[in-house]
Design a protein around this motif. Sequence first.
Motif, mmCIF file in Angstrom:
data_model
loop_
_atom_site.group_PDB
_atom_site.id
_atom_site.type_symbol
_atom_site.label_atom_id
_atom_site.label_comp_id
_atom_site.label_asym_id
_atom_site.label_seq_id
_atom_site.Cartn_x
_atom_site.Cartn_y
_atom_site.Cartn_z
ATOM 1 N N GLY A 116 0.830 -1.205 0.000
ATOM 2 C CA GLY A 116 0.000 0.000 0.000
ATOM 3 C C GLY A 116 0.865 1.256 0.000
ATOM 4 N N HIS A 117 1.890 1.279 0.854
ATOM 5 C CA HIS A 117 2.765 2.464 0.900
ATOM 6 C C HIS A 117 3.387 2.736 -0.479
ATOM 7 C CE1 HIS A 117 2.706 3.998 4.919
ATOM 8 N NE2 HIS A 117 2.943 2.819 5.461
ATOM 9 N N VAL A 118 3.816 1.682 -1.157
ATOM 10 C CA VAL A 118 4.434 1.877 -2.483
ATOM 11 C C VAL A 118 3.396 2.461 -3.445
ATOM 12 C CG1 VAL A 118 5.603 0.732 -4.417
ATOM 13 C CG2 VAL A 118 6.062 -0.007 -2.058
ATOM 14 N N SER A 138 9.203 2.996 7.171
ATOM 15 C CA SER A 138 8.060 3.303 8.039
ATOM 16 C C SER A 138 8.472 3.151 9.491
ATOM 17 C CB SER A 138 6.895 2.378 7.680
ATOM 18 O OG SER A 138 7.175 1.089 8.155
ATOM 19 N N GLY A 139 7.480 3.142 10.385
ATOM 20 C CA GLY A 139 7.782 3.004 11.800
ATOM 21 C C GLY A 139 8.270 1.608 12.163
ATOM 22 N N GLY A 140 7.864 0.607 11.396
ATOM 23 C CA GLY A 140 8.243 -0.766 11.733
ATOM 24 C C GLY A 140 9.103 -1.442 10.685
ATOM 25 N N PHE A 168 13.995 7.362 14.511
ATOM 26 C CA PHE A 168 13.505 8.724 14.757
ATOM 27 C C PHE A 168 12.711 8.765 16.065
ATOM 28 C CE2 PHE A 168 14.136 9.680 10.158
ATOM 29 C CZ PHE A 168 14.700 10.941 10.277
ATOM 30 N N ASP A 169 11.812 7.799 16.237
ATOM 31 C CA ASP A 169 10.932 7.807 17.417
ATOM 32 C C ASP A 169 11.727 7.652 18.709
ATOM 33 O OD1 ASP A 169 8.741 8.074 15.748
ATOM 34 O OD2 ASP A 169 8.348 5.928 15.638
ATOM 35 N N LYS A 170 12.728 6.743 18.690
ATOM 36 C CA LYS A 170 13.506 6.502 19.914
ATOM 37 C C LYS A 170 14.386 7.701 20.249
ATOM 38 C CE LYS A 170 13.295 1.496 19.901
ATOM 39 N NZ LYS A 170 13.908 0.229 19.460
ATOM 40 N N GLY A 181 8.077 10.580 16.681
ATOM 41 C CA GLY A 181 9.380 11.234 16.739
ATOM 42 C C GLY A 181 9.843 11.867 15.433
ATOM 43 N N GLY A 182 9.461 11.267 14.292
ATOM 44 C CA GLY A 182 9.967 11.773 13.006
ATOM 45 C C GLY A 182 9.665 13.256 12.785
ATOM 46 N N PRO A 183 8.370 13.626 12.834
ATOM 47 C CA PRO A 183 8.047 15.051 12.627
ATOM 48 C C PRO A 183 8.684 15.937 13.705
ATOM 49 C CG PRO A 183 6.066 13.702 12.519
ATOM 50 C CD PRO A 183 7.163 12.792 12.940
ATOM 51 N N ILE A 185 11.561 15.414 15.382
ATOM 52 C CA ILE A 185 13.005 15.580 15.092
ATOM 53 C C ILE A 185 13.171 16.546 13.917
ATOM 54 C CG2 ILE A 185 15.066 14.383 14.201
ATOM 55 C CD1 ILE A 185 14.729 13.451 16.965
ATOM 56 N N GLN A 186 12.332 16.371 12.900
ATOM 57 C CA GLN A 186 12.440 17.267 11.723
ATOM 58 C C GLN A 186 12.257 18.730 12.128
ATOM 59 O OE1 GLN A 186 10.259 16.210 8.096
ATOM 60 N NE2 GLN A 186 9.753 18.360 7.827
ATOM 61 N N ARG A 187 11.243 18.975 12.968
ATOM 62 C CA ARG A 187 10.977 20.345 13.435
ATOM 63 C C ARG A 187 12.162 20.893 14.217
ATOM 64 N NH1 ARG A 187 5.899 18.765 14.449
ATOM 65 N NH2 ARG A 187 6.381 18.143 16.566
ATOM 66 N N ALA A 275 7.967 11.288 4.391
ATOM 67 C CA ALA A 275 7.503 12.672 4.604
ATOM 68 C C ALA A 275 8.660 13.578 5.028
ATOM 69 C CB ALA A 275 6.429 12.704 5.692
ATOM 70 N N ASN A 276 9.796 12.980 5.374
ATOM 71 C CA ASN A 276 10.894 13.784 5.926
ATOM 72 C C ASN A 276 11.482 14.747 4.883
ATOM 73 O OD1 ASN A 276 14.062 14.010 6.537
ATOM 74 N ND2 ASN A 276 12.920 13.864 8.443
ATOM 75 N N ALA A 277 11.495 16.012 5.239
ATOM 76 C CA ALA A 277 11.907 17.058 4.291
ATOM 77 C C ALA A 277 13.380 16.932 3.900
ATOM 78 C CB ALA A 277 11.647 18.432 4.902
#
Length: 338
Positions: A116-118, A138-140, A168-170, A181-183, A185-187, A275-277
Motif C-alpha cells: 500500500g505504501h508503495v 516506516s515506523g516498523g 527517529f521515534d527513539k 518522533g519523526g516530525p 526531530i524534523q521540526r 515525509a521527511n523534508a
Amino acid sequence: MNKKYILSFETSCDDTSVAVVDTDYVVLSNLISSQKEHEKYGGIVPELASRIHIKNIMLLTKKAMIEAGVSYKEISAIAVSINPGLIGSLLVGVSYAKSLSYALDIPLIAINHLLGHVFANKITHRELEPPFLSLIVSGGHTELVKFEADYSFETVGKTRDDAAGEAFDKTAKLLNLGYPGGPAIQREAQNGDPNFYQFPLCMNQKDNFDFSFSGLKTAIMNYINSQTKENIEKHKSDIAASVQSAIVGSLFKKTISYAKKYKINKIVVSGGVSANAFLRLKFEEFSKISHIKVFFPKLEFCMDNAAMIGAAAIPKFIEKDFSDLSLNAFSKKGIRRL
Ligand code: KG4
Ligand code: ZN
C-alpha cells in the motif's frame, strides 16, 4: 466505461482510515482518525489501539462514503490491509471489511500494508510503472525492494534490527521531543547544524544493502549520557539535525548505490519517513544531477492511510483476484504478495 469504486480500510496501527478511490487512482475521500490517546504513554498501546479502531470505524466509513458522494450499490470491491501490523488492530479492519463484503455481496481484496505504501506513489504519479527500486521506510519497516511488475517484487535489503522510523521515534524520546518522533526531530532539526556531531552511518560496507539502526541508537544514548543536561538542552536542535543526517544519510547512500550498481533508473520512496523534508531534499538534489528519477508520494499519502490500500487493490481488482470470507489478518513482517 462506467467508473468503478473501491472502498478501502487501513487499521494496521494507530490510525483508523477509510477511503474511496476509483480504478483510475483518483481519491474521492480519504479520512484518517489518528489516536492521540497514546501520546501520554510515549508509544502505541496495542490493546488501546484496537478498542479505539472499533469505536471509530463505523462512523468514519459513513463519513467517507458521504464525502465521496458514492452509494454502497456503486462500490465494486472492498480492500483491506491484512498484514503486517498490530494483530488486534488489523483484525478490526479485516472483520469490518468482511462483514460489509458479506452483507452487501461485494468482492473482498486483501492488501499488504507495505505494498500500500508503495502504491501511494501511484496516486501521486499516475504515470509511474515498474521496473523501479522502492525504499520503504516506516515506523516498523525499512526495506529496499526491486519491483518488476505491480505485484512482482524482491526484497534486496532490509533492516537487521530497528526501522528508520523507529530510530527517529527513539531519538525523540531520548531528547524529550514527544511522539511521533519523526516530525518532532524534523521540526527541532530545522535550526540545527547537521555536522555538529558525526553519528555513525549504519552497515557502511560496499555491496551490503541491509540496514541497521541499533548501533546508531546506542551511539546516541552514549552521546547523551556523556553530556550534561544543560549541554543537551543547549544543543538539542544540533543533535536532532545530526541524528536526522545520519539516518537519512544511510538510507540515501544504500538506495542510490543499489540503483547505480544494478542500473535501475527509477527510485520510489514510500512509508511514513518519506515525509521527511531532509530525505526528500537529498533525493531530489541527487535526481537533478543524475539520470535516476526519484518519486515521493504527496505528503498526505506518506503516512498510514486507506487510499493507498485502495490504490494497491486496483491491479488485483482488474485481475479479479478476490479473497473469500476465510480471510484473516496476520502480523508477519515484510512486503509480500497476498
Ligand atoms: O508508515 P507509517 O505512517 O506507519 C507505519 O507503517 O509504521 O510510519 C510512521 C513512522 C513513524 O516512525 C514516524 O516517526 C515516521 O514515520 N515519520 C517521520 C516523519 N513523519 C513521520 N520520520 C521522519 N520525518 C518525518 N517528517
Ligand atoms: Zn505504514
